[in-house]
Enzyme design. Sequence first.
Site, short mmCIF file in Angstrom:
data_model
loop_
_atom_site.label_atom_id
_atom_site.label_comp_id
_atom_site.label_asym_id
_atom_site.label_seq_id
_atom_site.Cartn_x
_atom_site.Cartn_y
_atom_site.Cartn_z
N HIS A 120 0.86 -1.19 0.00
CA HIS A 120 0.00 0.00 0.00
C HIS A 120 0.90 1.23 0.00
CE1 HIS A 120 -2.84 2.95 1.71
NE2 HIS A 120 -3.83 2.11 1.43
N ASP A 197 3.27 -4.37 7.53
CA ASP A 197 1.99 -3.66 7.44
C ASP A 197 0.90 -4.68 7.72
OD1 ASP A 197 -0.42 -2.54 6.67
OD2 ASP A 197 0.31 -1.74 4.78
N GLN A 200 -4.43 -5.48 7.05
CA GLN A 200 -5.34 -6.59 6.77
C GLN A 200 -5.03 -7.80 7.64
OE1 GLN A 200 -7.84 -5.87 4.75
NE2 GLN A 200 -6.93 -3.94 4.08
N LYS A 223 -10.32 -0.88 10.30
CA LYS A 223 -10.44 -2.07 9.47
C LYS A 223 -10.76 -3.32 10.31
CE LYS A 223 -7.11 -0.31 6.09
NZ LYS A 223 -8.00 -0.02 4.95
N CYS A 368 -4.77 2.37 -3.66
CA CYS A 368 -3.57 2.96 -3.06
C CYS A 368 -2.36 2.04 -3.27
CB CYS A 368 -3.77 3.23 -1.57
SG CYS A 368 -4.99 4.49 -1.22
#
Length: 411
Positions: A120, A197, A200, A223, A368
Site C-alpha cells: 500500500h 503492514d 489486513q 479495518k 492505493c
Amino acid sequence: MDVQELRKEFTQLGEKVYDRPLVYLDNAATSLRPRSVVGKWVELSERYSANIHRAVHHISSVATEEYEHARETVAAYLNVSPKEIIFTSGTTASVNLAAFSFGEAFVGEGDEIIVSESEHHSDLVPWQMMCERKRAVLKVLKVDEEGRLRVDELGSMITPSTRLVCVTHVSNVLGLVNPIKEIAGICHSHGCRLLVDGAQGAVHEHPDLRDLDCDFYAFSGHKMYAAPGTGVLYGKKELLDAMPPYMGGGEMVGNVKWSGTTYAPVPLKFEAGTQNFAGAPTFVPAIRMLELMEDIEIERNTDEITEYLLEELPKIPGLRLYGIPGEACGQDFRKVPLFSFSVEHCHHEDLALILDKMGIALRSGQMCAEPLMDRYGVTGMLRASFAPYNTMEEAVYFLDSLKKAIIMLEA
C-alpha cells in the site's frame, strides 16, 4: 454464534441502497462497527470526556484507565508487552512514525531499505521520503504473476547495508497471506529488521507477534471493527528505546528546560499531544468481536465463500483475478476473502457504479497501490472484500450482479 446472529450486531447491514438491501463488500477499506464498539465510543464521549494521564480528577482517571486497558487488551491479543504498543491514528501514522524515528536512529547515507512490490502507498511513500532525507537506497522485492511474493529472492537482495525490510502481512489488493515468520527469519539471519503492514493481517490472521518475530507491526482500528482514527504501532522495546520521538509536545516529555528536554519512557515517548481517548478504548470491544468471530461455523462460512468465488470468478469471460493462492518459492500462500479483478472492455469504475445501483458496495481504482497496478498493466481494479458477517447468499448475489453489469457494459 452463527452468521445471522452476528449480523444483528452490525446495524448498518440493515440499511437499504436505492431500495435494495445493502451488500457491504468494502471491508478491506473500512469494516462496519458493531453496537458494542459504538456503545463504548458513546460512553466515553458522553460520560468520560477528559484528557488522559494528566489531571487527578475522577473523570480523567476513568478515561485514563479505559485508554490503558485498551493498550493492555491490544498487547494481549498480539502476545506482546503493553510497553511495546503505541497508539496512533492508523496504519499510515504508524508507518510514518516508524520511518522517521527508525530512520533517524539507524539509517545513514548509502544504507538500504527493501519494500515489497505489493505494498500500500502507506508502506511505500514514507520510506521513499525517509530514503530521500537520509540519502538511502530503496530496493523492491517483486511478486510473480500470481501475486506471490518472491521470498526466494530476499536473501540475495539483503546486503550488509540493508537496515530494514517492509512487507505487508496480507496484501490489500492480492489478498494473499505472506509467510511473515519465514521472512523474519531471513531478515534476522542477515542482520536486518522487519516491519510488517498488518492493516489486513490484524483482521484476518490474529497475529502472534512473539511467534512471527517481526520487529514492527502496524495496523488500523477502522479495518478491525474499532473506531476510525485509531491505530497501533508495535515495536520491539529495545528498538523503541533507541529511536527518537516522532513528534514533540505535551505528555511525551520527562522534564522540559531551556537547557534541554528529556523524554518519557516508551510508549508515551511516541504519544505526543491529546490522544484519541474516546476512540482507543473501542479496541477492547472490537477485539472481543474478533475473538467471537473465531467460531467454527463462522469460519466455515467464510471459507465456503472464499472457495466459491475462487472457483466461479475466473469462469467469467474476460475476467482476470489477481492474487492466486498456492505454493511458490517453497511457501504456501493462502488467500483471505478479498478478490481484486479486472474485466476486459469494462472500466472498473463503470462496473462499480452499476453494482452500487444494485445495492453492492465495492472498491474500484488503484487501491492505493499504483506500482502494483503498473506491474499488472492496468489503470485500476474492482475489489470485493468480505467480512465474517457476509453471507453466501450475498456472494451469489454479487456474482450474478457482476455478470449482469458486464453484459450491460458490453451491449
